[in-house]
Design a protein around this motif. Sequence first.
Motif, PDB file in Angstrom:
ATOM      1  N   LEU A 137     -39.164 -45.296  37.709  1.00 44.85           N
ATOM      2  CA  LEU A 137     -40.628 -45.413  37.631  1.00 44.85           C
ATOM      3  C   LEU A 137     -41.247 -44.057  37.287  1.00 44.85           C
ATOM      4  N   VAL A 138     -40.752 -43.005  37.928  1.00 39.32           N
ATOM      5  CA  VAL A 138     -41.271 -41.657  37.628  1.00 39.32           C
ATOM      6  C   VAL A 138     -40.924 -41.298  36.177  1.00 39.32           C
TER       7      VAL A 138
ATOM      8  N   TYR B  50     -43.227 -43.015  33.937  1.00 36.38           N
ATOM      9  CA  TYR B  50     -44.554 -42.383  33.942  1.00 36.38           C
ATOM     10  C   TYR B  50     -44.596 -41.241  32.924  1.00 36.38           C
TER      11      TYR B  50
ATOM     12  N   TYR C 153     -47.055 -41.595  29.851  1.00 36.48           N
ATOM     13  CA  TYR C 153     -48.318 -40.888  30.073  1.00 36.48           C
ATOM     14  C   TYR C 153     -48.284 -39.399  29.750  1.00 36.48           C
TER      15      TYR C 153
END
Length: 433
Positions: free
Chosen positions: A255-256, A259, A263
């Motif tokens: 998930l990190v 990100y 992003y």
Amino acid sequence: MSEGHSTYSPKTGLGRWFDARMPLPRLVYDSFVAYPVPRNLNYMWTFGGILSIMLVSQIITGIVLAMHYVSDTSLAFGSVEKIMRDVNSGWLLRYMHSNGASFFFIAVYLHIFRGLYYGSYKAPRELLWVLGCIIYLLMMATGFMGYVLPWGQMSFWGATVITGFFTAIPLVGDWIQQLLLGGFAVDNPTLNRFFALHYLLPFMIAGVVVLHVWALHVTGQNNPTGIEVKSKTDTVAFTPYATIKDAFAMVVFLLVFAYFIFYMPNYLGHPDNYTVADPLKTPAHIVPEWYFLPFYAILRAVTFNIGPIDSKLGGVLAMFGAIAMLFILPWLDTSKVRSAVYRPWYKLFFWLFAANAIFLGWLGSKPAEGWYIPAMQISTLFYFAFFLVVLPVLGLIETPRRLPNSITEAVLEKNKAGSGHPAGAAAAPETKG
Ligand code: HEM
């Protein structure tokens, strides 16, 4: 804790037929299902699995990128831009691969520091550790060559600076540099051989990972107490306990990772690499990728001649010496106790070492001028002193805390001291292995 005898029994006729001819499912079952692991492993033991996933991701995205990439100095930069703009999901593939390299290094640094903290490098796991160090070296070579491929300004100048350091080696230095470059400067032959090697090395890493995990399955895992497994109650079966924990950690890690990809995909890169390489324009400040920065600081810390060794050679020796420390670490630490949990002084020095490594990394991103130079020198001195003085001496003079008699005892003590939940003896499932 070794593998013991197999408990695998195939349920179907086909399974029995297969098992008699090539017991691959048995191997998988014994290694990843029934395999006994210490019951007290914490989340720091999930990074080996995370690293495996990252290696697979790097290989898959890398192969697809290679289908579109052109390793020619006049086309390489443009081919990467084409991947970003025209190839279906090409931007995703590229950002997964470039950020993947960074996340691979984040995971490997956590994995290495876990080993340092809990003394996982100590007997009988020295070979397991040395195999890890070989993987780390191969990862660095792969990362360095991969960064040259997009043929941006930092690719070109980073490669020029780093290969230039080899010329400091007496007698054979120039020859090594020319062999690496395929000529006298970073150019088309360099790009081609770096591409070939960048494609090859991950498969060599995969091969060494197999040996690494094999060695792990012979000695069994260390654990936060550093005490060996003594009885069946000290372990749980790999599946479901470790598999679920590993899977959860992987999801959080990914998930990190996602990100960053979606992003802030260029946060860990350098803007100069979005300018095509120009051998006539030197960037104001040449810096390698973040994961090399501590070693880059050590390389530039030697600004003086040491007898017949000039400062350039001194820097190169210091940099390779810093990596060599990791290889000989198992033989430098004289302590009989493994885990920092029971070594108050070692624990303090470990955290100082970790802070110093981060500081070295920060210094690596700064130019070699002003107060940065003495800071690099003091930090480099501490780096070497940790391995060559602290570890050998501390093991002889430190009084460790009382060790529990077993892993189970440590777990029960912790539970009692905790929130008042009943001690987990009865709740702790035994291993199937
Ligand atoms: C591609 C890179 C690597 C992969 C895929 C990998 C894989 C693994 C796996 C699956 C484990 C068992 C699970 C765990 O303890 O997390 C493990 C354990 C271990 N690894 Fe690695 N590893 C890698 C790199 C390294 C490096 C660079 C080092 C050290 C320099 C290292 C040292 C160790 C040690 C000492 C253990 C045993 C830890 C213990 O039981 O306490 N590994 N590795």
